[in-house]
Design a protein around this motif. Structure first.
Motif, PDB file in Angstrom:
ATOM      1  N   HIS A  75      67.551  48.644 104.357  1.00 41.92           N
ATOM      2  CA  HIS A  75      68.300  48.436 103.112  1.00 41.92           C
ATOM      3  C   HIS A  75      68.696  46.967 102.942  1.00 41.92           C
ATOM      4  O   HIS A  75      69.386  46.401 103.794  1.00 41.92           O
ATOM      5  N   GLU A  76      68.269  46.345 101.841  1.00 41.24           N
ATOM      6  CA  GLU A  76      68.663  44.967 101.519  1.00 41.24           C
ATOM      7  C   GLU A  76      70.057  44.980 100.897  1.00 41.24           C
ATOM      8  O   GLU A  76      70.278  45.609  99.860  1.00 41.24           O
TER       9      GLU A  76
ATOM     10  N   SER B 129      68.924  36.918 102.514  1.00 41.01           N
ATOM     11  CA  SER B 129      68.524  38.284 102.829  1.00 41.01           C
ATOM     12  C   SER B 129      69.370  38.797 103.996  1.00 41.01           C
ATOM     13  O   SER B 129      69.548  38.104 104.998  1.00 41.01           O
ATOM     14  N   PHE B 130      69.882  40.013 103.841  1.00 39.91           N
ATOM     15  CA  PHE B 130      70.633  40.677 104.908  1.00 39.91           C
ATOM     16  C   PHE B 130      70.230  42.147 104.846  1.00 39.91           C
ATOM     17  O   PHE B 130      70.645  42.874 103.944  1.00 39.91           O
ATOM     18  N   ILE B 131      69.377  42.556 105.774  1.00 39.26           N
ATOM     19  CA  ILE B 131      68.812  43.903 105.767  1.00 39.26           C
ATOM     20  C   ILE B 131      69.452  44.743 106.866  1.00 39.26           C
ATOM     21  O   ILE B 131      69.489  44.325 108.026  1.00 39.26           O
ATOM     22  N   VAL B 132      69.956  45.919 106.486  1.00 40.54           N
ATOM     23  CA  VAL B 132      70.442  46.883 107.465  1.00 40.54           C
ATOM     24  C   VAL B 132      69.252  47.785 107.792  1.00 40.54           C
ATOM     25  O   VAL B 132      68.792  48.550 106.949  1.00 40.54           O
ATOM     26  N   VAL B 133      68.723  47.650 108.990  1.00 34.15           N
ATOM     27  CA  VAL B 133      67.545  48.406 109.420  1.00 34.15           C
ATOM     28  C   VAL B 133      67.904  49.872 109.628  1.00 34.15           C
ATOM     29  O   VAL B 133      67.146  50.776 109.261  1.00 34.15           O
ATOM     30  N   THR B 134      69.056  50.123 110.209  1.00 35.85           N
ATOM     31  CA  THR B 134      69.512  51.458 110.570  1.00 35.85           C
ATOM     32  C   THR B 134      69.954  52.243 109.329  1.00 35.85           C
ATOM     33  O   THR B 134      70.764  51.737 108.546  1.00 35.85           O
TER      34      THR B 134
END
Length: 88
Positions: free
Chosen positions: A18-19, A72-77
């Motif tokens: 999620h970006e 960009s800051f992506i939450v992978v989980t």
């Protein structure tokens, strides 16, 4: 501190990869906001990717504060509850 701010209006929940950085208004030349300063707090353990980095583990409520540029800051989980605040 003067500036314009964007952030969570309520507690948000991530999807996988999620970006967090939102899309910019349609009349901007950039696709997404670029934050001069950025703060993120996670309510549970998660992995994030920052400006294209490899995965970085954040423990519960460890959060992340940055005073340079965030594009960009992506939450992978998936299913991570969080809030964010950015100055653009």
């Amino acid at each position: 501190m003067s500036g314009r701010f964007k952030g969570s209006e309520t507690l948000e929940t991530s999807k996988a990869n999620h970006e967090v950085v939102p899309l910019a208004p349609s009349d901007w030349t950039a696709e997404r906001y670029t934050f001069k300063e950025f703060s993120f707090i996670n309510m549970m353990p998660c992995v994030v990717k920052i400006n294209g980095s490899n995965g970085i583990f954040l423990n519960t409520e460890q959060g992340f504060d940055y005073k340079k540029g965030i594009k960009s800051f992506i939450v992978v989980t998936p299913n991570v509850q969080y809030t964010y605040l950015g100055e653009y």
